[in-house]
Every structure is written in structure tokens, then in C-alpha cells.
Design a protein around this motif. Structure first.
Motif, mmCIF file in Angstrom:
data_model
loop_
_atom_site.group_PDB
_atom_site.id
_atom_site.type_symbol
_atom_site.label_atom_id
_atom_site.label_comp_id
_atom_site.label_asym_id
_atom_site.label_seq_id
_atom_site.Cartn_x
_atom_site.Cartn_y
_atom_site.Cartn_z
ATOM 1 N N MET A 1 -63.889 33.920 -2.585
ATOM 2 C CA MET A 1 -63.448 34.271 -1.235
ATOM 3 C C MET A 1 -64.193 35.533 -0.799
ATOM 4 S SD MET A 1 -59.589 35.057 0.182
ATOM 5 C CE MET A 1 -58.990 33.479 -0.325
ATOM 6 N N ARG A 2 -64.670 35.538 0.424
ATOM 7 C CA ARG A 2 -65.420 36.669 0.959
ATOM 8 C C ARG A 2 -64.471 37.810 1.329
ATOM 9 N NH1 ARG A 2 -69.250 34.151 5.359
ATOM 10 N NH2 ARG A 2 -69.657 36.344 5.658
ATOM 11 N N SER A 3 -65.007 39.039 1.331
ATOM 12 C CA SER A 3 -64.182 40.229 1.575
ATOM 13 C C SER A 3 -63.424 40.156 2.890
ATOM 14 C CB SER A 3 -65.047 41.489 1.568
ATOM 15 O OG SER A 3 -65.586 41.699 0.301
ATOM 16 N N GLN A 4 -64.103 39.753 3.981
ATOM 17 C CA GLN A 4 -63.419 39.742 5.272
ATOM 18 C C GLN A 4 -62.304 38.710 5.299
ATOM 19 O OE1 GLN A 4 -66.753 38.963 5.148
ATOM 20 N NE2 GLN A 4 -67.168 37.199 6.411
ATOM 21 N N GLU A 5 -62.419 37.660 4.493
ATOM 22 C CA GLU A 5 -61.337 36.675 4.412
ATOM 23 C C GLU A 5 -60.145 37.262 3.664
ATOM 24 O OE1 GLU A 5 -63.510 33.565 2.552
ATOM 25 O OE2 GLU A 5 -64.256 32.757 4.447
ATOM 26 N N ARG A 6 -60.406 38.025 2.608
ATOM 27 C CA ARG A 6 -59.320 38.645 1.846
ATOM 28 C C ARG A 6 -58.604 39.695 2.669
ATOM 29 N NH1 ARG A 6 -61.963 40.354 -3.725
ATOM 30 N NH2 ARG A 6 -63.586 40.947 -2.285
ATOM 31 N N VAL A 7 -59.334 40.375 3.540
ATOM 32 C CA VAL A 7 -58.762 41.435 4.357
ATOM 33 C C VAL A 7 -58.214 40.873 5.669
ATOM 34 C CG1 VAL A 7 -59.299 43.616 5.527
ATOM 35 C CG2 VAL A 7 -60.312 43.122 3.320
ATOM 36 N N GLU A 8 -58.559 39.636 5.966
ATOM 37 C CA GLU A 8 -58.128 38.970 7.202
ATOM 38 C C GLU A 8 -58.686 39.688 8.425
ATOM 39 O OE1 GLU A 8 -53.896 38.498 7.157
ATOM 40 O OE2 GLU A 8 -53.917 37.632 5.152
ATOM 41 N N MET A 9 -59.976 40.016 8.383
ATOM 42 C CA MET A 9 -60.666 40.659 9.500
ATOM 43 C C MET A 9 -61.963 39.915 9.769
ATOM 44 S SD MET A 9 -60.391 44.733 8.811
ATOM 45 C CE MET A 9 -61.143 45.146 10.366
ATOM 46 N N ALA A 10 -62.384 39.943 11.009
ATOM 47 C CA ALA A 10 -63.666 39.358 11.368
ATOM 48 C C ALA A 10 -64.788 40.232 10.806
ATOM 49 C CB ALA A 10 -63.796 39.254 12.879
ATOM 50 N N GLU A 11 -65.899 39.610 10.492
ATOM 51 C CA GLU A 11 -67.036 40.350 9.953
ATOM 52 C C GLU A 11 -67.505 41.433 10.929
ATOM 53 O OE1 GLU A 11 -71.392 39.435 7.967
ATOM 54 O OE2 GLU A 11 -69.994 37.797 8.327
ATOM 55 N N ALA A 12 -67.452 41.143 12.222
ATOM 56 C CA ALA A 12 -67.855 42.128 13.235
ATOM 57 C C ALA A 12 -66.956 43.360 13.185
ATOM 58 C CB ALA A 12 -67.822 41.504 14.620
ATOM 59 N N ASP A 13 -65.653 43.166 12.976
ATOM 60 C CA ASP A 13 -64.726 44.303 12.891
ATOM 61 C C ASP A 13 -65.003 45.145 11.653
ATOM 62 O OD1 ASP A 13 -63.454 43.577 15.250
ATOM 63 O OD2 ASP A 13 -61.992 42.321 14.205
ATOM 64 N N LEU A 14 -65.279 44.494 10.529
ATOM 65 C CA LEU A 14 -65.623 45.239 9.317
ATOM 66 C C LEU A 14 -66.918 46.019 9.514
ATOM 67 C CD1 LEU A 14 -64.749 42.705 6.482
ATOM 68 C CD2 LEU A 14 -63.589 44.847 7.003
ATOM 69 N N SER A 15 -67.855 45.426 10.226
ATOM 70 C CA SER A 15 -69.118 46.106 10.505
ATOM 71 C C SER A 15 -68.893 47.358 11.350
ATOM 72 C CB SER A 15 -70.072 45.152 11.221
ATOM 73 O OG SER A 15 -71.286 45.784 11.508
ATOM 74 N N LEU A 16 -68.016 47.263 12.339
ATOM 75 C CA LEU A 16 -67.697 48.439 13.164
ATOM 76 C C LEU A 16 -67.065 49.544 12.324
ATOM 77 C CD1 LEU A 16 -66.308 46.772 16.406
ATOM 78 C CD2 LEU A 16 -68.415 48.098 16.176
ATOM 79 N N LEU A 17 -66.167 49.178 11.411
ATOM 80 C CA LEU A 17 -65.568 50.178 10.526
ATOM 81 C C LEU A 17 -66.639 50.855 9.679
ATOM 82 C CD1 LEU A 17 -62.334 48.422 9.226
ATOM 83 C CD2 LEU A 17 -62.455 50.538 10.542
ATOM 84 N N GLU A 18 -67.537 50.052 9.136
ATOM 85 C CA GLU A 18 -68.584 50.585 8.278
ATOM 86 C C GLU A 18 -69.516 51.530 9.031
ATOM 87 O OE1 GLU A 18 -71.893 48.940 5.117
ATOM 88 O OE2 GLU A 18 -71.261 47.629 6.735
ATOM 89 N N SER A 19 -69.786 51.234 10.283
ATOM 90 C CA SER A 19 -70.715 52.044 11.066
ATOM 91 C C SER A 19 -70.090 53.345 11.562
ATOM 92 C CB SER A 19 -71.226 51.245 12.265
ATOM 93 O OG SER A 19 -70.195 51.068 13.211
ATOM 94 N N GLY A 20 -68.768 53.452 11.468
ATOM 95 C CA GLY A 20 -68.094 54.660 11.928
ATOM 96 C C GLY A 20 -67.808 54.675 13.418
#
Length: 51
Positions: A1-20
């Protein structure tokens, strides 16, 4: 299972978090991220004084 699936977030949202580019998020989201990565909140975030 991919990280964004485990966290229940869209990949774009995780990318925004990562970018600050996110000013805030819910504690429930932080909890799911920490659970998926087996880490503590302090491992992911740091406080910086606004200048």
C-alpha cells in the motif's frame, strides 16, 4: 500500500505538505502520517520564527 493511501490523502496534498506551502493541517492528519511512517510529530515538523 502506498503512503498516501495509508494516510488517506491525495498525492498532491502530501506534496504541498512536503514543499512547506501549507500553513496548517489537522492533528488527525499528523497522527495518520506518523502512524504510517512509524515516527513522532517532532520528526516531521519544526518551528521557525516569522521574520
Amino acid at each position: 500500500m502506498r503512503s498516501q493511501e495509508r494516510v488517506e490523502m491525495a498525492e498532491a496534498d502530501l506534496s504541498l505538505l512536503e514543499s512547506g506551502k501549507v500553513k496548517g493541517f489537522r492533528f488527525a492528519t499528523l497522527e495518520r502520517i506518523c502512524e504510517a511512517l512509524n515516527c513522532q510529530p517532532g520528526d516531521l515538523i519544526r518551528w521557525e520564527r516569522d521574520v
